[in-house]
Enzyme design. Structure first.
Site, PDB file in Angstrom:
ATOM      1  N   LYS A 125       7.730  12.156  -1.004  1.00  0.00           N
ATOM      2  CA  LYS A 125       8.957  12.599  -0.365  1.00  0.00           C
ATOM      3  C   LYS A 125       9.871  13.358  -1.328  1.00  0.00           C
ATOM      4  O   LYS A 125      10.321  14.470  -1.032  1.00  0.00           O
ATOM      5  CB  LYS A 125       9.663  11.355   0.176  1.00  0.00           C
ATOM      6  N   THR A 126      10.128  12.761  -2.478  1.00  0.00           N
ATOM      7  CA  THR A 126      11.034  13.408  -3.426  1.00  0.00           C
ATOM      8  C   THR A 126      10.432  14.710  -3.935  1.00  0.00           C
ATOM      9  O   THR A 126      11.131  15.699  -4.138  1.00  0.00           O
ATOM     10  CB  THR A 126      11.320  12.469  -4.610  1.00  0.00           C
TER      11      THR A 126
ATOM     12  N   ASP B 220      18.207  13.507   2.033  1.00  0.00           N
ATOM     13  CA  ASP B 220      17.212  12.498   1.673  1.00  0.00           C
ATOM     14  C   ASP B 220      17.533  11.200   2.415  1.00  0.00           C
ATOM     15  O   ASP B 220      18.678  10.975   2.791  1.00  0.00           O
ATOM     16  CB  ASP B 220      17.305  12.278   0.151  1.00  0.00           C
ATOM     17  N   GLU B 221      16.559  10.347   2.621  1.00  0.00           N
ATOM     18  CA  GLU B 221      16.786   9.037   3.256  1.00  0.00           C
ATOM     19  C   GLU B 221      17.599   9.182   4.543  1.00  0.00           C
ATOM     20  O   GLU B 221      18.581   8.466   4.764  1.00  0.00           O
ATOM     21  CB  GLU B 221      17.508   8.085   2.300  1.00  0.00           C
TER      22      GLU B 221
ATOM     23  N   GLN C 280      11.654   2.518   7.023  1.00  0.00           N
ATOM     24  CA  GLN C 280      12.356   2.047   5.828  1.00  0.00           C
ATOM     25  C   GLN C 280      13.866   2.022   6.026  1.00  0.00           C
ATOM     26  O   GLN C 280      14.631   2.062   5.068  1.00  0.00           O
ATOM     27  CB  GLN C 280      12.007   2.922   4.623  1.00  0.00           C
TER      28      GLN C 280
ATOM     29  N   ARG D 171       6.126  -1.223  -2.342  1.00  0.00           N
ATOM     30  CA  ARG D 171       6.508  -0.931  -3.734  1.00  0.00           C
ATOM     31  C   ARG D 171       5.326  -1.083  -4.664  1.00  0.00           C
ATOM     32  O   ARG D 171       5.319  -0.600  -5.788  1.00  0.00           O
ATOM     33  CB  ARG D 171       7.625  -1.876  -4.216  1.00  0.00           C
TER      34      ARG D 171
END
Length: 755
Positions: free
Chosen positions: A60-61, A244-245, A275, A617
């Site tokens: 994603k980043t 983002d997010e 998430q 994670r």
DNA sequence: TTTACAACTGTTTTT
DNA sequence: CAGTTGTAAA
């Protein structure tokens, strides 16, 4: 106070944000896109607006930063025409770092930051239009609560009926919806009163020139909404807005983003509905669907290939999240191998759980994994204690994230209050915080007089104190001190200002005299270091900018942040991170999922997403642990294994037994009755009161019992001891109920229980 | 006015 | 258990 360079460069309102000739950069655009999978590439090069549904570990980043770099490198936008918004300062920094690695551009003037950071930036520039003083202060959560308590006291409100925290939550919730008091509907007297308090609170903040977090968003939203010229300017400038997010945006933030939108601008949102774990803070997952609707996007771009975890871990994550109903829907897959099974350990109590974690951590380290590659996660920060204790005893280096952050510590807040007074002595909140700290003989009585004087004359406490003369010796000394320091630091560089203020405040002397003052002294020293670092990093000597930084970025100044150490943190804090080995601890009903969440709307689904975040994670090894009993409020409390454990297919899990002799650690079937009264020994160390007391409870956890009113239920836990012992029973239709054990008329199917 | 201590109470996650 | 509030004594 001079405006900082940051502000100066964005003040240049004629800076064009639209297309410009391609940069002469060595990075060919092909190089930028190399190594991306087709979906990532589609996202990076998407024409116009797009929604990217980016699963955990799907790059994603990378997509976000590569898109910015690609837009700039292909000449579609200039660096100044980009607005990139994140939720955490860490994410913003990460983006800038990666960006400058991709392109040789100067990122300093770019608008990349958190929602609140950017809102602050807007308000500083346009403070006049926004109706704020130039030197407005930012209240963090603590400051806000203190302000509300002060308000309630001033208005003689019964703070039993109107708990400060309630009032705070109410006000913030309204603001997060974009609602001013006039727009809120209140039908009953209680709500009407809350509303009045909201209005009074606003007036107080306005009078004092302070702004809370939610107000930063709301005020900057209103600024853009009401000032067509300003809005048009930023719409013209920000040709590309990237978020983002996105699943964590609130309604207000969504509308804030939409204000920046113009027909020919592109909004690029990246998020993962699975998430979304910040609903309690106003996050609204519905924004994702709304986004597609409002922008006429048919389908989101789905990034489903996971580059992080082994297949077993992903299978577990997919299985858990599949129990949620409200999803946009996506399954993660990986090209990596199946990997190791997930390890599950059942401990007798939290101490044994912690010992297990430590032993495994030591093994992993012996096998060559650096300490820093290991994360121990928990649902609530309070759980870190037992873990810390065990790690400390074993001599394992560890670092705890979250909890009390640097800028939230009392001594730092005190120092910051002095600095706030230096910047603006009218700041009542800061005034009250330190007027008598260190103690100088200004007590409640003096302050009552002062507050009365200030109120009747409509002035700040500072003004009243100056005017009232030296009726109180301590008060006069305080006024003189602040004026003195103000004069002394005028024109000094930031770090000097901080150092001088801290020294003159008397805080150092005060803490030198205290027993446990050592750490506080170090923190105060660290504050000057933080100021030095801030000044260099941001090329500014502006005290206001530093104070804003302190409010907006509470953490990140811990010593030894980069040392090789086991990472302890809440699951929330772990979002966005990854580790070769992850422990998820405290997997018990009531804790994870948290019992408070179960009564909230869609609370269980949010808890499950939290579990999903936790699982994803892990890269290679995942441990799940739970304890049969756990100390809570100083009392042992019993709970069933988390339902999330059962939502993972058993084939993926390998139960681990405690290694020490005489222990017992196989996974127990949570509904199997009969083990509560089994006497059991624990591992070598002191087992605590557990085994002895366990026999005091008449029903095993999981026992089916009959209640005369609620019918058949399952024993889910105990709390307390002696005659006040409470029993928790889960009923299929009624949910959880607590009974006093001595009075509860429970019977066991097929016989009466012992007891 | 300050300090010391007892009583009380809540207790998830955080920009 | 820990942080906060209330009360009594110095």
């Amino acid at each position: 106070m001079a405006a900082s360079p940051i502000f100066l460069c964005v003040r240049n309102l004629s800076m064009p944000g639209h297309a410009h000739p391609p940069l002469d950069v060595p990075a060919e655009t092909d190089t930028l896109l190399a190594g991306l999978n087709p979906e990532q590439r589609a996202a990076v090069t998407a024409p116009g607006s797009a929604l990217v549904l980016a699963g955990a570990g799907s790059g994603k980043t990378r997509v976000l930063t590569t898109r910015i770099a690609w837009l700039i490198a292909t000449g579609q936008v200039s660096p100044m025409g980009v607005l990139a918004v994140t939720f955490t300062n860490k994410a913003a920094r990460e983006m800038l770092t990666r960006l400058s690695a991709l392109l040789p551009i100067r990122t300093r003037g770019m608008w990349v930051g958190t929602f609140h950071g950017l809102a602050n930036r807007l308000l500083r520039i346009h403070h006049r239009e926004a109706g704020l003083p130039e030197l407005f202060q930012i209240l963090d959560v603590q400051d806000q609560l203190a302000a509300i308590k002060r308000l309630l006291k001033r208005l003689a409100v019964d703070s039993e009926r109107f708990e400060p925290r309630r009032v705070q939550a109410f006000i913030n919730a309204q603001k997060e919806q974009g609602l001013r008091p006039a727009l809120v509907e209140a039908w009953d007297p209680y709500s009407r009163r809350l509303l009045e308090l909201y209005a009074e609170y606003e007036a107080q903040c306005q009078r004092e020139g302070v702004v809370d977090f939610a107000e930063l968003m709301l005020r900057s939203y209103e600024l853009l909404e009401r000032n067509a010229l300003t809005r048009a300017h930023y719409q013209e400038r920000f040709r590309h807005v990237l978020v983002d997010e996105f699943q964590d945006t609130s309604l207000l933030q969504y509308r804030w983003l939409m204000l920046l939108r113009r027909a020919d601008n592109a909004l690029f949102a990246v998020g993962d509905d699975d998430q979304s774990i910040y609903a309690f803070r106003g996050a609204n997952v519905g924004n994702m669907a709304r986004f597609m609707q409002d922008l006429g996007i048919g389908e989101p771009i789905r990034l489903t290939q996971n580059y992080r975890s082994h297949a077993i871990i992903l299978d577990a994550a997919n299985a858990v999240i599949a129990h949620n109903v409200n999803r946009l829907g996506k399954d993660l897959w990986t090209a990596a191998g199946r990997g190791e099974p997930i390890r599950h350990f059942e401990a007798l109590d939290d101490a044994e759980e912690a010992r297990f974690v430590v032993e495994e951590v030591q093994d992993l380290h012996r096998e060559g994994l650096p300490w820093g590659g290991i994360a121990v996660l928990y649902r609530a920060n309070a759980q870190s204690r037992a873990l810390e204790h065990a790690l400390f005893t074993a001599g394992v280096p560890y670092r705890v994230w979250g909890g009390l952050r640097f800028f939230e510590r009392a001594e730092i807040k005190h120092a910051l209050a002095y600095l706030r007074l230096v910047a603006n002595p009218e700041d009542d909140g800061a005034f009250l915080r330190v007027v008598n700290f260190p103690a100088r003989g200004v007590g409640a009585r003096t302050l009552e007089h002062l507050e009365a004087a200030a109120r009747t004359q409509g002035m700040s406490l500072w003004q009243a104190a100056c005017q009232g003369g030296a009726r109180n010796k301590g008060l006069a000394a305080f006024v003189a001190l602040i004026e003195d320091v103000r004069a002394q630091v005028r024109g000094l560089p930031l770090a000097e200002t901080v150092a001088v203020t801290v020294e003159r405040s008397g805080l150092l002397t005060h803490y030198r005299g205290e027993r446990d003052g050592e750490e506080r002294l170090e923190n105060l020293q660290e504050l000057t270091n933080a100021a030095v670092a801030f000044a260099i990093e941001n090329e500014t000597q502006d005290l206001m900018a530093f104070l804003a930084h302190a409010a907006l970025e509470a953490g990140e100044y811990e010593a030894a942040a980069h040392a090789d150490a086991v990472q302890l943190m809440s699951v929330h804090a772990a979002k966005g991170l990854e580790f070769p080995a992850v422990f998820i601890t405290g997997l018990e009903e009531g804790l994870f999922p948290h019992e408070n969440a179960l009564v909230e709307q869609d609370g269980l689904e949010e808890e499950r997403r939290l579990m999903y975040v936790a699982i994803t994670r892990a890269r290679q090894r995942l441990y799940l642990t739970h304890a049969q009993s756990r100390m809570l409020h100083g009392q042992p409390r019993w709970g069933l294994p988390s339902r999330f454990l059962e939502e993972i297919p058993t084939g993926l899990i390998k139960p681990i037994r405690a290694r020490s002799s005489g222990s017992w650690g196989a996974k127990a079937s949570p509904l199997a009755p009969g083990h509560a009264s089994d006497a059991r020994t624990t591992t070598g160390g002191a087992p605590g009161p557990t085994p002895a007391r366990r026999t005091d409870y008449p029903y095993a956890l999981g026992t089916r019992v009959l209640h005369p009113r609620y019918g058949e239920g399952v024993v889910a836990g105990y709390q307390g001891q002696g005659p006040e012992t409470e029993i928790r029973v889960t009923f299929p239709h009624v949910g959880d109920k607590w009974f006093i054990l001595a009075y509860a008329r429970l019977t066991v199917r097929g016989g009466v229980a012992r007891g």
